[in-house]
Write an enzyme that holds these catalytic residues in place. Sequence first.
Site, PDB file in Angstrom:
ATOM      1  CB  SER A 131      68.783  11.064 -27.948  1.00 26.58           C
ATOM      2  OG  SER A 131      69.551  11.949 -29.298  1.00 26.58           O
TER       3      SER A 131
ATOM      4  CE  LYS B  60      62.431   8.295 -31.039  1.00 29.12           C
ATOM      5  NZ  LYS B  60      64.040   9.139 -31.564  1.00 29.12           N
TER       6      LYS B  60
HETATM    7  O1  PNS Z   1      66.314  10.575 -34.664  1.00 30.16           O
HETATM    8  P1  PNS Z   1      64.571   9.974 -34.877  1.00 30.16           P
HETATM    9  O2  PNS Z   1      63.758   9.761 -34.031  1.00 30.16           O
HETATM   10  O3  PNS Z   1      65.114   8.464 -35.373  1.00 30.16           O
HETATM   11  O4  PNS Z   1      64.028  10.502 -36.648  1.00 30.16           O
HETATM   12  C1  PNS Z   1      63.002   9.787 -37.491  1.00 30.16           C
HETATM   13  C2  PNS Z   1      62.991  10.766 -38.583  1.00 30.16           C
HETATM   14  C3  PNS Z   1      62.105  12.498 -37.646  1.00 30.16           C
HETATM   15  C4  PNS Z   1      63.993  11.359 -39.319  1.00 30.16           C
HETATM   16  C5  PNS Z   1      61.207  11.159 -38.984  1.00 30.16           C
HETATM   17  O5  PNS Z   1      60.501  10.397 -38.419  1.00 30.16           O
HETATM   18  C6  PNS Z   1      61.581  11.773 -40.035  1.00 30.16           C
HETATM   19  O6  PNS Z   1      61.602  12.224 -40.815  1.00 30.16           O
HETATM   20  N1  PNS Z   1      60.093  12.518 -39.995  1.00 30.16           N
HETATM   21  C7  PNS Z   1      59.612  13.718 -40.755  1.00 30.16           C
HETATM   22  C8  PNS Z   1      57.745  13.638 -40.936  1.00 30.16           C
HETATM   23  C9  PNS Z   1      58.115  12.616 -42.076  1.00 30.16           C
HETATM   24  O7  PNS Z   1      58.787  12.873 -43.126  1.00 30.16           O
HETATM   25  N2  PNS Z   1      57.733  10.921 -42.031  1.00 30.16           N
HETATM   26  C10 PNS Z   1      57.394  10.092 -42.738  1.00 30.16           C
HETATM   27  C11 PNS Z   1      58.320   9.182 -42.589  1.00 30.16           C
HETATM   28  S1  PNS Z   1      58.786   8.520 -41.517  1.00 30.16           S
END
Ligand code: PNS
Length: 159
Positions: free
Chosen positions: A128, A41
């Site tokens: 959002s 995103k």
């Molecule tokens: O609100 P969202 O965009 O669905 O949240 C997604 C989020 C930010 C929780 C996910 O992308 C995330 O955990 N990002 C941190 C990086 C990580 O741990 N990646 C591995 C799991 S996807």
Amino acid sequence: MKIAVYPGSFDPITLGHLNIIKRASRLFDKVIVCVAVNSSKRPRFSMEERTDFVRRVIGKYGNVEAASFDGLLVDFAKSQGANFIVKGLRAVSDFEMEFQIALLNKKLAPEIETVFLTADEKYTYLSSTIAREMAMYNADISKVVPREIARDVLDKLSK
Ligand code: PNS
């Protein structure tokens, strides 16, 4: 002590997110709402803005904190001593991706459980993306984002 991390992009935080926070705050001793990086995103609000929005709307929950983190979620959870990750599920369409992420996080950190809370039916349509779209057209966004941040969201996004 049961500590949970509630992660997301929160671009911006919505009433649906806040509903999950309220319910998680009753289930866990401490909830850390973590503005994290979703590499697929491109957020409209900066990490600082989104974290500030979260901080401004969680005031009435004594056991909820705001944080931000650019890295693996499980590393953040471990650094906070958290043993749970909370996610909200709105519809079947959320499920597949959330299921994959939960399995991945379980592989990375087997000691951390992901707990899914179903969205309140009032908010199943809400995201959002919808809040940003409404703000772009100057709609009454107090129905979709917490009132404390509605003005700032409109000021940034309305045409
Ligand atoms: O609100 P969202 O965009 O669905 O949240 C997604 C989020 C930010 C929780 C996910 O992308 C995330 O955990 N990002 C941190 C990086 C990580 O741990 N990646 C591995 C799991 S996807």
